[in-house]
Design a protein around this motif. Sequence first.
Motif, PDB file in Angstrom:
ATOM      1  N   TYR A 168      -4.746  12.571 -15.578  1.00  0.00           N
ATOM      2  CA  TYR A 168      -3.706  12.157 -14.634  1.00  0.00           C
ATOM      3  C   TYR A 168      -4.252  11.102 -13.673  1.00  0.00           C
ATOM      4  O   TYR A 168      -3.603  10.079 -13.395  1.00  0.00           O
ATOM      5  CB  TYR A 168      -3.187  13.362 -13.835  1.00  0.00           C
ATOM      6  CG  TYR A 168      -1.959  14.024 -14.433  1.00  0.00           C
ATOM      7  CD1 TYR A 168      -0.748  13.339 -14.506  1.00  0.00           C
ATOM      8  CD2 TYR A 168      -1.998  15.341 -14.901  1.00  0.00           C
ATOM      9  CE1 TYR A 168       0.387  13.942 -15.034  1.00  0.00           C
ATOM     10  CE2 TYR A 168      -0.868  15.949 -15.435  1.00  0.00           C
ATOM     11  CZ  TYR A 168       0.320  15.243 -15.508  1.00  0.00           C
ATOM     12  OH  TYR A 168       1.440  15.828 -16.045  1.00  0.00           O
ATOM     13  N   LYS A 169      -5.443  11.360 -13.159  1.00  0.00           N
ATOM     14  CA  LYS A 169      -6.057  10.412 -12.231  1.00  0.00           C
ATOM     15  C   LYS A 169      -6.289   9.066 -12.909  1.00  0.00           C
ATOM     16  O   LYS A 169      -6.007   8.004 -12.327  1.00  0.00           O
ATOM     17  CB  LYS A 169      -7.375  10.986 -11.714  1.00  0.00           C
ATOM     18  CG  LYS A 169      -8.097  10.068 -10.734  1.00  0.00           C
ATOM     19  CD  LYS A 169      -9.380  10.719 -10.217  1.00  0.00           C
ATOM     20  CE  LYS A 169     -10.127   9.795  -9.265  1.00  0.00           C
ATOM     21  NZ  LYS A 169     -11.377  10.420  -8.763  1.00  0.00           N
ATOM     22  N   TYR A 170      -6.762   9.099 -14.167  1.00  0.00           N
ATOM     23  CA  TYR A 170      -7.044   7.852 -14.890  1.00  0.00           C
ATOM     24  C   TYR A 170      -5.768   7.022 -15.070  1.00  0.00           C
ATOM     25  O   TYR A 170      -5.766   5.810 -14.822  1.00  0.00           O
ATOM     26  CB  TYR A 170      -7.651   8.168 -16.256  1.00  0.00           C
ATOM     27  CG  TYR A 170      -7.855   6.931 -17.103  1.00  0.00           C
ATOM     28  CD1 TYR A 170      -8.966   6.133 -16.948  1.00  0.00           C
ATOM     29  CD2 TYR A 170      -6.903   6.563 -18.061  1.00  0.00           C
ATOM     30  CE1 TYR A 170      -9.148   4.986 -17.710  1.00  0.00           C
ATOM     31  CE2 TYR A 170      -7.063   5.419 -18.827  1.00  0.00           C
ATOM     32  CZ  TYR A 170      -8.184   4.635 -18.650  1.00  0.00           C
ATOM     33  OH  TYR A 170      -8.350   3.495 -19.403  1.00  0.00           O
ATOM     34  N   VAL A 171      -4.703   7.666 -15.505  1.00  0.00           N
ATOM     35  CA  VAL A 171      -3.458   6.943 -15.762  1.00  0.00           C
ATOM     36  C   VAL A 171      -2.939   6.301 -14.481  1.00  0.00           C
ATOM     37  O   VAL A 171      -2.564   5.115 -14.464  1.00  0.00           O
ATOM     38  CB  VAL A 171      -2.397   7.883 -16.365  1.00  0.00           C
ATOM     39  CG1 VAL A 171      -1.028   7.202 -16.392  1.00  0.00           C
ATOM     40  CG2 VAL A 171      -2.803   8.312 -17.768  1.00  0.00           C
ATOM     41  N   VAL A 172      -2.910   7.063 -13.393  1.00  0.00           N
ATOM     42  CA  VAL A 172      -2.384   6.534 -12.135  1.00  0.00           C
ATOM     43  C   VAL A 172      -3.270   5.397 -11.624  1.00  0.00           C
ATOM     44  O   VAL A 172      -2.781   4.343 -11.190  1.00  0.00           O
ATOM     45  CB  VAL A 172      -2.269   7.655 -11.092  1.00  0.00           C
ATOM     46  CG1 VAL A 172      -1.821   7.092  -9.738  1.00  0.00           C
ATOM     47  CG2 VAL A 172      -1.286   8.723 -11.565  1.00  0.00           C
ATOM     48  N   GLN A 173      -4.581   5.589 -11.689  1.00  0.00           N
ATOM     49  CA  GLN A 173      -5.495   4.540 -11.241  1.00  0.00           C
ATOM     50  C   GLN A 173      -5.314   3.258 -12.056  1.00  0.00           C
ATOM     51  O   GLN A 173      -5.288   2.150 -11.507  1.00  0.00           O
ATOM     52  CB  GLN A 173      -6.944   5.020 -11.344  1.00  0.00           C
ATOM     53  CG  GLN A 173      -7.382   5.950 -10.229  1.00  0.00           C
ATOM     54  CD  GLN A 173      -8.843   6.340 -10.367  1.00  0.00           C
ATOM     55  OE1 GLN A 173      -9.379   6.427 -11.474  1.00  0.00           O
ATOM     56  NE2 GLN A 173      -9.489   6.592  -9.241  1.00  0.00           N
TER      57      GLN A 173
END
Length: 718
Positions: free
Chosen positions: A654-659
């Motif tokens: 989730y963090k990777y996609v948003v970043q």
Amino acid sequence: MRYLNKLWLGAVALLTIVACTDDSLLDYKVNKPESIAGLEYLNDYDVLKSYINRTNDPNFKLGAGVSVDAYNKQGAVYSHITSNFDEMTAGWEMKHGAVVQDNGKLDTGRVKQFIATAKNAGITIYGHTLAWHANQNATYLNSIIADKEIEIDPNDANNALHATTPEAKTNIWDWQLEYVLPTPLTQGVEYTLKMRAKASSPFTVGFWRTNGSSTNYGPDIAFGESWSDASVTFTPTMDATRLQFCFGTFAGDLYFDDMVLTASGSEENLIENGAFDDTNLSGWQKPGWHAYTFAVETLAAGPATWWTNLITNSDVESDDVSSFFATEIRVGPNPATIGADGTGADGVGRAIVVKSGDSPNESWDTQFFVKAPQQLLEGQAYRFSMKVKADKPATIESQSHNNPGGYIHWSMVGSPAVTTEWKEYTNSGIISAQQAGANGMNTIAFNLAVFKEANTYYFDDIVWEIEESGNTIPLTPEEKADTLLWALDNWIAGMMKVSKDYVKAWDVVNEPMDDGNPYEIKTGVGKTDMAADEFYWQDYLGKDYAVVAFKLARQYGNADDKLFINDYNLEYNLDKCKGLIQYVAYLESEGATVDGIGTQMHISTGSDKEKIAQMFELLAATGKLIKISELDIGIGKTTSEATEEDYQAQAEMYKYVVQKYFELIPATQRYGITVWSPLDSPVESSWRAGEPIGLWTEGYDRKPAYAGFADGLSGENN
């Protein structure tokens, strides 16, 4: 779209994952389990939307998928969504299938309440969706393009010439019906005879011309058991004075009507009273020894009849060659190609081009096939026409086949004489027992290797029609398209009327691209497992269905609405992403304005991060607004099977996609991110049932995924 009929999106304003206990009330010390203590950090996070940098991204919208009915109750779901998100997308209730009733009327009551509730809460709505193949009221849409009932007026009678023979005799000339021409035919002039005909059983009538001392024979005319058009072309070798119709080997009833005989270049009918509206049979006679009867008879009105073209891409203006195939033993397996623009009839458009090789052994060494999508049987009335030319003059041959190469009979539509100039060739009649064979035929084969040297043939405007009848008649493709354009207009106008004052962004066209052919739009043609709510507008309106939808959304909405196109698996199949971008360029070349592109990201912890980044780069390069429209991330397991490692991997993804969204999509193009399923999915859900895909548990507790998403929004550790 992977959609939800009912999204269980509840929530209270802030619930923690740890059940707190007042240890001071106990007379002994209890150490918290390590698994709980490790999650207490989630208590320190604020509401999700607080992590958006409004200075850098003043227009960014953090969205959530919702159940409209649940949100309208203004309970836990209302509190949870309003506290954590800026915008909502209805999971079901704003779609065609939810709003359009079986009578075509729009029931917008829930939508109006949804808008009022959202407005009161100060949270925006993203409209979803206007043109899609799923979640449609297919019952209604199919009903308005269904076959039309034909009311037969019993007083709508028709006159025809009726001949009745008592028995079949030995020779074809044993029964004859003659017409004495008012003016003799001219030797060497080409004539065409057209008529309507039917018989009590299929029969081929001999057609002759005579001047009393010499006779020309053929071409014969096939009669079927239902009314059909017949057409023959001939050039007499004498000044013929009589037409002869011979049916000596037939027993039963023959009917002739609407007879028109014209010389080439003329429209004058050389047969008087050819429609038999007058009972006067002047000119018609039979030899005195013929013991059969004939007379003008008034026939009762029968069922409606119509002609259906079996050929796809008759005018060769698309790239679809499914109706055409060729073989040439020296050139290759399929030398039939679509020529360049300007190769079509009279230099307009395109043509099918077929090359025959040198030194053939047989005329069928090169064959061009025209294939129908169904089997045609004995007695079927047909009409065939095409425009054809060649680099060198030739007379080509035709055959009937059961699939290309499955020879049945030598002659099907005659032997067209081809010149170096475009010429239209026509043929019509009834399929005979010999042409149909035991199992029917579906292909006309043209033998092109009639010279000892190579030749190139050009075919255009190929039409192969069959006559059908009944008490219902299908709408033509044009009528269906016109009806559905009206229905699409009515649907979009109705939705905009109730929503335009508050809804300022729309998913106009949803999931247009095909998975197997990612540069082409989807189709329902040939699909055998069509869902009850599935309807492909594009199969009736063509690829411009999306052009129409965008123009209608702009016409009935607000001038500054943000209009999106949306699809899934763009990060999984980069060709599909490129195909969607290419389609957007096409839509805008046709006058539509597309403001943004939505990417559904129903992904997993094992999804390819490199492809995700490449997708964002491709989308960013369009200059359009980019929206992650339906984000959820699975772990490949059910909730009961999930481990701590699984949840940490989910948080990291989730963090990777948003970043990556914030890193690769320029600030001016960031419309926002919508979390499609904020809570883990219940086992009874229609979407990713029983999977822990959310940022919260079903009990509204924050998960590690919540922290990963919040960190991605805030830019922490970027």
